[in-house]
Scaffold this motif. Sequence first.
Motif, PDB file in Angstrom:
ATOM      1  N   ALA A 200       0.808  -1.247   0.050  1.00  0.00           N
ATOM      2  CA  ALA A 200      -0.008  -0.167  -0.109  1.00  0.00           C
ATOM      3  C   ALA A 200       0.766   1.280   0.108  1.00  0.00           C
ATOM      4  N   GLY A 201       0.613   2.212  -0.753  1.00  0.00           N
ATOM      5  CA  GLY A 201       1.218   3.582  -0.639  1.00  0.00           C
ATOM      6  C   GLY A 201       0.501   4.780  -1.474  1.00  0.00           C
ATOM      7  N   PHE A 202       1.167   5.898  -1.405  1.00  0.00           N
ATOM      8  CA  PHE A 202       0.448   7.073  -1.762  1.00  0.00           C
ATOM      9  C   PHE A 202       1.461   7.555  -2.873  1.00  0.00           C
ATOM     10  N   GLY A 206       7.771  11.329   1.297  1.00  0.00           N
ATOM     11  CA  GLY A 206       7.754  12.094   2.626  1.00  0.00           C
ATOM     12  C   GLY A 206       9.429  11.887   2.891  1.00  0.00           C
ATOM     13  N   PHE A 207       9.638  12.671   4.029  1.00  0.00           N
ATOM     14  CA  PHE A 207      11.015  12.384   4.662  1.00  0.00           C
ATOM     15  C   PHE A 207      11.199  10.841   5.375  1.00  0.00           C
ATOM     16  N   GLY A 208      12.244  10.450   4.919  1.00  0.00           N
ATOM     17  CA  GLY A 208      12.403   9.000   5.650  1.00  0.00           C
ATOM     18  C   GLY A 208      13.346   9.298   6.787  1.00  0.00           C
ATOM     19  N   GLU A 214      11.416   9.907   0.173  1.00  0.00           N
ATOM     20  CA  GLU A 214      10.919   8.584  -0.127  1.00  0.00           C
ATOM     21  C   GLU A 214       9.441   8.527  -0.330  1.00  0.00           C
ATOM     22  N   ARG A 215       9.339   7.284  -1.048  1.00  0.00           N
ATOM     23  CA  ARG A 215       7.803   7.091  -1.334  1.00  0.00           C
ATOM     24  C   ARG A 215       7.176   6.745  -0.021  1.00  0.00           C
ATOM     25  N   VAL A 216       6.087   7.133   0.192  1.00  0.00           N
ATOM     26  CA  VAL A 216       5.140   6.808   1.220  1.00  0.00           C
ATOM     27  C   VAL A 216       4.378   5.351   0.938  1.00  0.00           C
ATOM     28  N   ARG A 217       5.028   4.443   1.697  1.00  0.00           N
ATOM     29  CA  ARG A 217       4.309   3.040   1.207  1.00  0.00           C
ATOM     30  C   ARG A 217       4.719   2.158   2.542  1.00  0.00           C
TER      31      ARG A 217
END
Length: 223
Positions: A200-202, A206-208, A214-217
């Motif tokens: 699941a992701g968007f 966002g900041f890791g 990095e991808r929000v997942r």
Amino acid sequence: DNQTRVEIQWPLDLFRKSGRVAVADREVDAAQQATADRVRLLAASVRMKYGEVVTAVRTLSITEELLGATTRQRNLVAARVEQGATPPLDRDMLRVEVQRLEAERLVQGGNIARRLVELKRLLGLPPDAALSLRESLEQLVRREQLPGVSAAADVEASASRPDVRQAEAQIAVADAEIDRTRREGQLDVSLFGMYMRSDAGFPQRGFGPTGELERVRGVFHYG
């Protein structure tokens, strides 16, 4: 949002499989005994038809011998009639008897031909196939004569007949079906397994933990 899921179910058949296998084995045995009984009946039919053929041949042989003797007697009486030693009625009666025997010989010949066709049909041969009789009626009777057997041996021979074994096999099939039905009414055990992967992701980033975008997942594993 992507999901992948795999499931498997395996029934162990701890109590039911043996019942089904037993029924199948008993049915195979019953079918084999039915085949053996069919072979026995067919062999008996062939022997009976063969006996009818050789009996008809023997009857024809006796008729031909009787016809030959009656013909010779007719010729002798005819000679005596010409000499005036015997009345013509005796000659005429023998002539009628010869004609009757000749007609009977023709009928018996047709009877033999018909029975031979029936025997060929039992043997799976075409009607015009060549078929020779290896044994005469006397040889057949002499070969079929068996010495006396005891009652115990007679009972043992009857128990080994294919039709008796077929009936016993059918009883065994019924018993196996009863046992299978009883087993199917019991609880059984099945193995069940499942694995699912969820990704699941968007579209935003966002900041890791390191401060980089990095991808929000999130990837999740379920089992």
